[in-house]
Design a protein around this motif. Sequence first.
Motif, PDB file in Angstrom:
ATOM      1  N   ALA A  85      13.451  17.666  76.242  1.00  0.00           N
ATOM      2  CA  ALA A  85      13.227  18.043  75.262  1.00  0.00           C
ATOM      3  C   ALA A  85      12.094  19.059  75.054  1.00  0.00           C
ATOM      4  O   ALA A  85      11.951  20.138  74.411  1.00  0.00           O
ATOM      5  CB  ALA A  85      13.067  16.961  74.186  1.00  0.00           C
ATOM      6  N   LYS A  86      11.062  18.792  75.770  1.00  0.00           N
ATOM      7  CA  LYS A  86       9.977  19.772  75.915  1.00  0.00           C
ATOM      8  C   LYS A  86      10.161  20.847  76.512  1.00  0.00           C
ATOM      9  O   LYS A  86       9.230  22.050  76.158  1.00  0.00           O
ATOM     10  CB  LYS A  86       8.511  18.967  76.512  1.00  0.00           C
ATOM     11  N   MET A  87      11.009  21.174  77.313  1.00  0.00           N
ATOM     12  CA  MET A  87      11.312  22.355  77.769  1.00  0.00           C
ATOM     13  C   MET A  87      11.868  23.403  76.954  1.00  0.00           C
ATOM     14  O   MET A  87      12.511  23.082  76.075  1.00  0.00           O
ATOM     15  CB  MET A  87      12.477  22.402  78.813  1.00  0.00           C
ATOM     16  N   THR A  88      11.553  24.813  77.337  1.00  0.00           N
ATOM     17  CA  THR A  88      12.063  25.689  76.460  1.00  0.00           C
ATOM     18  C   THR A  88      13.581  26.170  76.794  1.00  0.00           C
ATOM     19  O   THR A  88      14.066  25.569  77.772  1.00  0.00           O
ATOM     20  CB  THR A  88      11.273  27.352  76.847  1.00  0.00           C
ATOM     21  N   ALA A  89      14.221  26.564  76.130  1.00  0.00           N
ATOM     22  CA  ALA A  89      15.631  26.793  76.253  1.00  0.00           C
ATOM     23  C   ALA A  89      15.941  27.572  77.408  1.00  0.00           C
ATOM     24  O   ALA A  89      16.671  27.255  78.203  1.00  0.00           O
ATOM     25  CB  ALA A  89      16.179  27.678  75.041  1.00  0.00           C
ATOM     26  N   GLU A  90      14.790  28.508  77.889  1.00  0.00           N
ATOM     27  CA  GLU A  90      15.107  29.333  79.109  1.00  0.00           C
ATOM     28  C   GLU A  90      14.636  28.657  80.305  1.00  0.00           C
ATOM     29  O   GLU A  90      15.345  28.523  81.418  1.00  0.00           O
ATOM     30  CB  GLU A  90      14.292  30.460  79.215  1.00  0.00           C
ATOM     31  N   GLU A  91      13.725  27.698  80.430  1.00  0.00           N
ATOM     32  CA  GLU A  91      13.345  27.020  81.198  1.00  0.00           C
ATOM     33  C   GLU A  91      14.523  25.755  81.493  1.00  0.00           C
ATOM     34  O   GLU A  91      14.861  25.457  82.586  1.00  0.00           O
ATOM     35  CB  GLU A  91      12.029  26.177  81.108  1.00  0.00           C
ATOM     36  N   PHE A  92      15.058  25.139  80.434  1.00  0.00           N
ATOM     37  CA  PHE A  92      15.987  24.422  80.531  1.00  0.00           C
ATOM     38  C   PHE A  92      17.245  24.828  81.438  1.00  0.00           C
ATOM     39  O   PHE A  92      17.913  24.228  82.072  1.00  0.00           O
ATOM     40  CB  PHE A  92      16.446  23.660  79.227  1.00  0.00           C
ATOM     41  N   ASN A 114      27.128  33.727  81.940  1.00  0.00           N
ATOM     42  CA  ASN A 114      27.108  33.572  80.251  1.00  0.00           C
ATOM     43  C   ASN A 114      25.779  33.228  80.214  1.00  0.00           C
ATOM     44  O   ASN A 114      25.637  32.389  79.369  1.00  0.00           O
ATOM     45  CB  ASN A 114      28.063  32.584  79.674  1.00  0.00           C
ATOM     46  N   LYS A 115      24.781  33.715  80.817  1.00  0.00           N
ATOM     47  CA  LYS A 115      23.292  33.187  80.540  1.00  0.00           C
ATOM     48  C   LYS A 115      22.765  33.360  79.276  1.00  0.00           C
ATOM     49  O   LYS A 115      22.297  32.461  78.706  1.00  0.00           O
ATOM     50  CB  LYS A 115      22.324  34.044  81.458  1.00  0.00           C
ATOM     51  N   ASP A 116      22.748  34.478  78.549  1.00  0.00           N
ATOM     52  CA  ASP A 116      22.174  34.758  77.231  1.00  0.00           C
ATOM     53  C   ASP A 116      22.998  33.738  76.204  1.00  0.00           C
ATOM     54  O   ASP A 116      22.249  33.211  75.216  1.00  0.00           O
ATOM     55  CB  ASP A 116      22.544  36.168  76.753  1.00  0.00           C
ATOM     56  N   TYR A 117      24.463  33.468  76.304  1.00  0.00           N
ATOM     57  CA  TYR A 117      24.977  32.647  75.546  1.00  0.00           C
ATOM     58  C   TYR A 117      24.441  31.295  75.681  1.00  0.00           C
ATOM     59  O   TYR A 117      24.174  30.522  74.574  1.00  0.00           O
ATOM     60  CB  TYR A 117      26.452  32.808  75.652  1.00  0.00           C
ATOM     61  N   ALA A 118      24.287  30.914  77.172  1.00  0.00           N
ATOM     62  CA  ALA A 118      23.981  29.510  77.120  1.00  0.00           C
ATOM     63  C   ALA A 118      22.602  29.026  76.988  1.00  0.00           C
ATOM     64  O   ALA A 118      22.210  28.062  76.523  1.00  0.00           O
ATOM     65  CB  ALA A 118      24.163  29.178  78.819  1.00  0.00           C
ATOM     66  N   ILE A 119      21.575  30.220  77.006  1.00  0.00           N
ATOM     67  CA  ILE A 119      20.332  30.175  76.364  1.00  0.00           C
ATOM     68  C   ILE A 119      20.393  29.766  74.907  1.00  0.00           C
ATOM     69  O   ILE A 119      19.708  28.857  74.256  1.00  0.00           O
ATOM     70  CB  ILE A 119      19.418  31.098  76.930  1.00  0.00           C
ATOM     71  N   LYS A 120      20.975  30.335  74.174  1.00  0.00           N
ATOM     72  CA  LYS A 120      21.032  30.187  72.692  1.00  0.00           C
ATOM     73  C   LYS A 120      21.734  28.532  72.486  1.00  0.00           C
ATOM     74  O   LYS A 120      21.405  28.196  71.709  1.00  0.00           O
ATOM     75  CB  LYS A 120      22.189  31.341  72.050  1.00  0.00           C
ATOM     76  N   VAL A 121      22.872  28.502  73.266  1.00  0.00           N
ATOM     77  CA  VAL A 121      23.198  26.902  72.986  1.00  0.00           C
ATOM     78  C   VAL A 121      22.176  25.853  73.224  1.00  0.00           C
ATOM     79  O   VAL A 121      21.883  25.115  72.453  1.00  0.00           O
ATOM     80  CB  VAL A 121      24.185  26.542  74.076  1.00  0.00           C
ATOM     81  N   PHE A 122      21.299  26.265  74.306  1.00  0.00           N
ATOM     82  CA  PHE A 122      20.234  25.288  74.896  1.00  0.00           C
ATOM     83  C   PHE A 122      19.002  25.220  73.695  1.00  0.00           C
ATOM     84  O   PHE A 122      18.231  24.302  73.716  1.00  0.00           O
ATOM     85  CB  PHE A 122      19.714  25.238  76.182  1.00  0.00           C
ATOM     86  N   ALA A 123      18.843  26.464  72.999  1.00  0.00           N
ATOM     87  CA  ALA A 123      17.906  26.437  71.983  1.00  0.00           C
ATOM     88  C   ALA A 123      18.142  25.845  70.981  1.00  0.00           C
ATOM     89  O   ALA A 123      17.109  25.658  70.119  1.00  0.00           O
ATOM     90  CB  ALA A 123      17.873  28.050  71.653  1.00  0.00           C
ATOM     91  N   ILE A 124      19.167  25.241  70.546  1.00  0.00           N
ATOM     92  CA  ILE A 124      19.525  24.404  69.335  1.00  0.00           C
ATOM     93  C   ILE A 124      18.580  23.345  69.025  1.00  0.00           C
ATOM     94  O   ILE A 124      18.715  22.452  70.156  1.00  0.00           O
ATOM     95  CB  ILE A 124      21.139  24.191  69.312  1.00  0.00           C
ATOM     96  N   GLU A 125      18.048  23.118  68.084  1.00  0.00           N
ATOM     97  CA  GLU A 125      17.167  21.739  68.056  1.00  0.00           C
ATOM     98  C   GLU A 125      16.071  21.803  69.247  1.00  0.00           C
ATOM     99  O   GLU A 125      15.846  20.743  69.614  1.00  0.00           O
ATOM    100  CB  GLU A 125      18.039  20.683  67.619  1.00  0.00           C
ATOM    101  N   ARG A 126      15.483  22.776  69.589  1.00  0.00           N
ATOM    102  CA  ARG A 126      14.659  22.800  70.668  1.00  0.00           C
ATOM    103  C   ARG A 126      13.407  23.310  70.269  1.00  0.00           C
ATOM    104  O   ARG A 126      13.391  24.446  69.739  1.00  0.00           O
ATOM    105  CB  ARG A 126      15.166  23.345  71.993  1.00  0.00           C
ATOM    106  N   GLY A 127      12.199  22.548  70.455  1.00  0.00           N
ATOM    107  CA  GLY A 127      10.974  23.193  69.845  1.00  0.00           C
ATOM    108  C   GLY A 127      10.645  22.629  68.637  1.00  0.00           C
ATOM    109  O   GLY A 127      11.588  22.332  67.850  1.00  0.00           O
ATOM    110  N   GLY A 128       9.475  22.994  68.058  1.00  0.00           N
ATOM    111  CA  GLY A 128       9.289  22.599  66.572  1.00  0.00           C
ATOM    112  C   GLY A 128       9.075  20.956  66.566  1.00  0.00           C
ATOM    113  O   GLY A 128       8.882  20.234  67.381  1.00  0.00           O
ATOM    114  N   ASP A 129       9.283  20.583  65.175  1.00  0.00           N
ATOM    115  CA  ASP A 129       9.334  19.260  64.954  1.00  0.00           C
ATOM    116  C   ASP A 129      10.507  18.456  65.219  1.00  0.00           C
ATOM    117  O   ASP A 129      10.577  17.193  64.883  1.00  0.00           O
ATOM    118  CB  ASP A 129       8.681  19.011  63.579  1.00  0.00           C
ATOM    119  N   SER A 130      11.428  19.266  65.382  1.00  0.00           N
ATOM    120  CA  SER A 130      12.760  18.628  65.200  1.00  0.00           C
ATOM    121  C   SER A 130      13.601  18.561  66.704  1.00  0.00           C
ATOM    122  O   SER A 130      14.859  19.202  66.946  1.00  0.00           O
ATOM    123  CB  SER A 130      13.832  18.974  64.166  1.00  0.00           C
ATOM    124  N   GLN A 131      12.851  18.248  67.694  1.00  0.00           N
ATOM    125  CA  GLN A 131      13.263  18.288  69.283  1.00  0.00           C
ATOM    126  C   GLN A 131      14.432  17.311  69.148  1.00  0.00           C
ATOM    127  O   GLN A 131      14.340  16.115  68.772  1.00  0.00           O
ATOM    128  CB  GLN A 131      12.176  18.025  70.132  1.00  0.00           C
TER     129      GLN A 131
END
Length: 244
Positions: A85-92, A114-131
């Motif tokens: 959960a602590k990884m950035t979307a790109e690191e994940f 589909n790298k750019d699309y996959a990173i957007k997917v993995f960015a959902i609810e990642r980072g901030g207070d709602s990991q």
Amino acid sequence: NGNKRKLSKRKDPEASVDYYNTVGYPESAVIEYLMNLADSRFESWRMENIDADISSFKLNPSGLGGGGPLFDEIKLRDISKNHLAKMTAEEFYNRMYLWSQEYQKTFASFLGNNKDYAIKVFAIERGGDSQRRDIASFSEVPSEYNFFFDPHFSVTDKFTGKNILKEDELRIIANELLAVCKGNMDHAEWFGKMQVVATKFDLAPNLKSFKENPSSFRGQVGEIAQFLRYILTGKNKSPDLYQV
């Protein structure tokens, strides 16, 4: 089954290092779990030093205890969820791509194309207070997130929503949602569209209205949201529905 015994290389796959690679636990999570086994003081230290580098903990083998540690994969999974959960979307994405190249080659091919699309997917609810902490290993990603990746999509759950609406009503609702939920809408506009559809079927536009006067409604807009979640994802639980 609750019996305590030594791990066996013949009986227990988790006795092999390859097991953790195959399942896809990040190395940092496995190391942290082993630190918990090696020194009983580590867990308290980690609670007080959430973001500290693990190397700053001074390991004392005397903290191991006389009976030896007990393997607990549930504990390992919990630790791993925090690390992922602590990884950035790109690191994940990068870690997931490397793992899948060895263990899920078909999925790796899709991620690579589909790298750019996959990173957007993995960015959902990642980072901030709602990991989001729903993933414990990389091997879970293809099935848990399959609704984002068309070639890998399959319906895995049986719908568990309340049977408030009839099947013919659900078909109409699906078509209405398809018609109105288009374009680049912000969250408020998107939810407003769902509320309009909900009121057409005597559902309260929000939970507060339903609780204040439950006899006036068949249910509330959450029934629409749960249905929409299911027809989009094939699951009863997912990341934030608006972002999905």
